[in-house]
Design an enzyme around this catalytic site. Sequence first.
Site, short mmCIF file in Angstrom:
data_model
loop_
_atom_site.label_atom_id
_atom_site.label_comp_id
_atom_site.label_asym_id
_atom_site.label_seq_id
_atom_site.Cartn_x
_atom_site.Cartn_y
_atom_site.Cartn_z
N GLU A 24 0.84 -1.20 0.00
CA GLU A 24 0.00 0.00 0.00
C GLU A 24 0.87 1.24 0.00
O GLU A 24 1.91 1.27 0.66
CB GLU A 24 -0.89 -0.05 1.26
N ASP A 42 0.25 5.29 0.65
CA ASP A 42 -0.81 6.15 1.18
C ASP A 42 -0.53 7.63 1.22
O ASP A 42 0.51 8.04 1.75
CB ASP A 42 -1.01 5.85 2.69
N GLU A 58 -2.85 10.55 3.13
CA GLU A 58 -4.07 10.78 3.91
C GLU A 58 -4.06 12.23 4.37
O GLU A 58 -3.04 12.70 4.89
CB GLU A 58 -4.12 9.88 5.15
N HIS A 90 -0.50 12.97 5.80
CA HIS A 90 0.07 11.76 6.39
C HIS A 90 0.46 10.84 5.22
O HIS A 90 -0.31 10.70 4.27
CB HIS A 90 -1.05 11.15 7.23
N THR A 91 1.65 10.25 5.27
CA THR A 91 2.04 9.28 4.23
C THR A 91 2.49 7.99 4.91
O THR A 91 2.95 8.00 6.06
CB THR A 91 3.21 9.81 3.36
N GLU A 136 5.23 5.80 8.92
CA GLU A 136 4.53 7.05 8.76
C GLU A 136 5.48 8.24 8.69
O GLU A 136 6.42 8.33 9.47
CB GLU A 136 3.57 7.29 9.94
N TRP A 156 -9.70 9.82 16.20
CA TRP A 156 -8.24 9.98 16.27
C TRP A 156 -7.65 11.09 15.40
O TRP A 156 -6.54 11.56 15.64
CB TRP A 156 -7.52 8.67 15.89
#
Length: 292
Positions: free
Chosen positions: A97, A99, A101, A114-115, A126, A191
Amino acid sequence: MARMAVSVLAILLASCALAAASFDKEFDVTWGDGRGKILNNGQLLTLGLDKISGSGFQSKHEYLYGKIDMQLKLVSGNSAGTVTAYYLSSQGPTHDEIDFEFLGNVTGEPYTLHTNVFTQGQGQREQQFRLWFDPTNDFHTYSILWNPKHIIFMVDDMPIRDFKNLEGKGIAFPKNQPMRLYSSLWNADDWATQGGRVKTDWSHAPFSASYRSFKADACVVTAAGRPRCGASIGTDAAPGTGGAAAAGDWYNQELDLTRQQRMRWVQSNYMIYNYCTDPKRIAMGVPAECSM
Ligand SMILES: *[C@@H]1O[C@H](CO)[C@@H](O)[C@H](O)[C@H]1NC(C)=O
């Protein structure tokens, strides 16, 4: 004569390649009961979120390497508690994955980008960033370059993260599980914003994020399971027909010195979290790639 025809064809293909792919052709809105919409003749996609549900879409194609660009305009105003996820992912328990975000915030406070990278089901890599612009005012381009040697995250063509293939050093790299492109807008107020302290304010619902100008120079996995590579898959240009050799420059691309310097500039000025320097993570033993 034949030669002229060929050059006319080349011009036609080149101009088609500039047109963005149509969302109807490339994506399915997969959930959200009408909250995700394809508009403007396939040139715009919007996702919605209200108290009852968020929404999401996914690509029809599966990719095995590619340079994928999309322009996003994020939820504006009080977006606290909302998350817009935009990522590539394969299926199954040992999935890969890549990401992006976007974590919303109260009005006037900055979004967090966020990666993360998962290889063989293993994430926890992260890195988080601030953006150097307001991502809700206008569309900005978010790109993933995934080739056999690198996964490079870019924002408006500015590299922010380079996850290198260090298989030689025993670190898994995504290279044989085809991935689809997914995006969703959802409520994560347990969160997302300031550690879950700030809740979604539903009096501002419905929330909305918009997408346009999708472009994929990629290898698409066909029904037969073989990747078909070529420039500008998904545009109206002729689909790629060849193997890796036909893929285009992105297939071997890495950051040259100038772009490495730019990335370092972004990281020193805008990175707000890095798993490699997190004291809690270091206490457990730094992940191997962090010391390379
Ligand atoms: C929201 O704003 C606060 C205050 O500036 C900041 O600490 C936080 O990181 C921001 N982003 C999120 C997702 O909480």
